[in-house]
Design a protein around this motif. Structure first.
Motif, PDB file in Angstrom:
ATOM      1  N   MET A   8     -71.296 -63.603 -30.901  1.00  0.00           N
ATOM      2  CA  MET A   8     -71.802 -64.187 -32.133  1.00  0.00           C
ATOM      3  C   MET A   8     -71.013 -65.467 -32.382  1.00  0.00           C
ATOM      4  O   MET A   8     -69.785 -65.452 -32.342  1.00  0.00           O
ATOM      5  CB  MET A   8     -71.621 -63.221 -33.305  1.00  0.00           C
ATOM      6  CG  MET A   8     -72.173 -63.745 -34.601  1.00  0.00           C
ATOM      7  SD  MET A   8     -72.169 -62.493 -35.901  1.00  0.00           S
ATOM      8  CE  MET A   8     -70.412 -62.287 -36.129  1.00  0.00           C
ATOM      9  N   SER A  31     -78.148 -64.407 -41.019  1.00  0.00           N
ATOM     10  CA  SER A  31     -77.126 -63.999 -40.063  1.00  0.00           C
ATOM     11  C   SER A  31     -76.544 -65.233 -39.381  1.00  0.00           C
ATOM     12  O   SER A  31     -76.575 -66.336 -39.939  1.00  0.00           O
ATOM     13  CB  SER A  31     -77.772 -63.031 -39.051  1.00  0.00           C
ATOM     14  OG  SER A  31     -76.804 -62.468 -38.205  1.00  0.00           O
ATOM     15  N   LYS A  34     -76.448 -65.411 -32.167  1.00  0.00           N
ATOM     16  CA  LYS A  34     -75.816 -64.389 -31.331  1.00  0.00           C
ATOM     17  C   LYS A  34     -76.743 -64.023 -30.185  1.00  0.00           C
ATOM     18  O   LYS A  34     -77.938 -64.286 -30.235  1.00  0.00           O
ATOM     19  CB  LYS A  34     -75.456 -63.159 -32.137  1.00  0.00           C
ATOM     20  CG  LYS A  34     -76.635 -62.458 -32.769  1.00  0.00           C
ATOM     21  CD  LYS A  34     -76.176 -61.464 -33.803  1.00  0.00           C
ATOM     22  CE  LYS A  34     -77.236 -61.124 -34.811  1.00  0.00           C
ATOM     23  NZ  LYS A  34     -77.901 -62.236 -35.457  1.00  0.00           N
ATOM     24  N   ILE A  87     -69.990 -56.548 -30.673  1.00  0.00           N
ATOM     25  CA  ILE A  87     -70.251 -57.939 -31.039  1.00  0.00           C
ATOM     26  C   ILE A  87     -68.905 -58.662 -31.053  1.00  0.00           C
ATOM     27  O   ILE A  87     -67.964 -58.238 -31.723  1.00  0.00           O
ATOM     28  CB  ILE A  87     -70.913 -58.054 -32.430  1.00  0.00           C
ATOM     29  CG1 ILE A  87     -72.154 -57.167 -32.536  1.00  0.00           C
ATOM     30  CG2 ILE A  87     -71.204 -59.520 -32.762  1.00  0.00           C
ATOM     31  CD1 ILE A  87     -73.307 -57.560 -31.678  1.00  0.00           C
ATOM     32  N   PRO A  89     -67.252 -62.059 -32.102  1.00  0.00           N
ATOM     33  CA  PRO A  89     -67.431 -63.309 -32.842  1.00  0.00           C
ATOM     34  C   PRO A  89     -66.441 -64.384 -32.367  1.00  0.00           C
ATOM     35  O   PRO A  89     -65.241 -64.117 -32.234  1.00  0.00           O
ATOM     36  CB  PRO A  89     -67.142 -62.933 -34.292  1.00  0.00           C
ATOM     37  CG  PRO A  89     -66.796 -61.485 -34.304  1.00  0.00           C
ATOM     38  CD  PRO A  89     -66.574 -61.056 -32.896  1.00  0.00           C
ATOM     39  N   ILE A 127     -70.906 -58.664 -40.626  1.00  0.00           N
ATOM     40  CA  ILE A 127     -70.833 -60.120 -40.449  1.00  0.00           C
ATOM     41  C   ILE A 127     -70.130 -60.743 -41.647  1.00  0.00           C
ATOM     42  O   ILE A 127     -69.349 -61.681 -41.503  1.00  0.00           O
ATOM     43  CB  ILE A 127     -72.229 -60.725 -40.221  1.00  0.00           C
ATOM     44  CG1 ILE A 127     -72.796 -60.189 -38.902  1.00  0.00           C
ATOM     45  CG2 ILE A 127     -72.162 -62.251 -40.212  1.00  0.00           C
ATOM     46  CD1 ILE A 127     -74.200 -60.616 -38.591  1.00  0.00           C
TER      47      ILE A 127
END
Length: 140
Positions: A8, A31, A34, A87, A89, A127
């Motif tokens: 992401m 969002s 990603k 995920i 980031p 998120i």
């Protein structure tokens, strides 16, 4: 269970965050860019590719700042299989906003939002937590 990893991209320009506004199962979700890591692709290369493919924004290796805390999501896919997805980031700082445009059908808008506006409107708590973590690097 199927195990997957995605990157992401947390893209910051002038203290604003590049956001995607997409329709998922008929609902508008706010969002960040990603996507899945392709074979042989580095995390940074994945973030660069996915950001361009989704938002029309070009980011570069030298704009990468740091990896933020990973998180896991679990869901049932359209084949009725349980999926665990990590995920990852990655935080990038860019100097110019460029020309944000939605480039995928599910994405209806790409827009820079201030941190507070994003935190209020973000569709996902995990998120939101990433942006809270990133905030200490953004607001310096």
């Amino acid at each position: 269970m199927i195990n997957e990893k995605s990157v992401m991209a947390v893209i910051v320009c002038n203290n604003k965050i590049l956001t995607t506004h997409e329709i998922i199962y008929g609902d508008l979700k706010i969002s960040l860019p990603k996507g899945h890591i392709e074979n042989g692709e580095s995390l940074i290369d994945c973030a660069i590719r996915e950001t361009f493919e989704e938002t029309n924004i070009c980011i570069m290796h030298n704009q990468f700042y740091k990896e933020l805390s990973n998180f896991e999501i679990r869901f049932i896919n359209h084949h009725e299989e349980e999926v665990s997805k990590i995920i990852i980031p990655l935080l990038f700082f860019i100097a110019e906003e460029g020309n944000p445009l939605p480039k995928e059908e599910r994405i209806v808008k790409v827009k820079y939002l201030g941190i507070e506006e994003f935190l209020i409107n973000c569709s996902y708590d995990n998120i939101r937590a990433v942006i809270e973590e990133a905030r200490k690097y953004i607001e310096r």
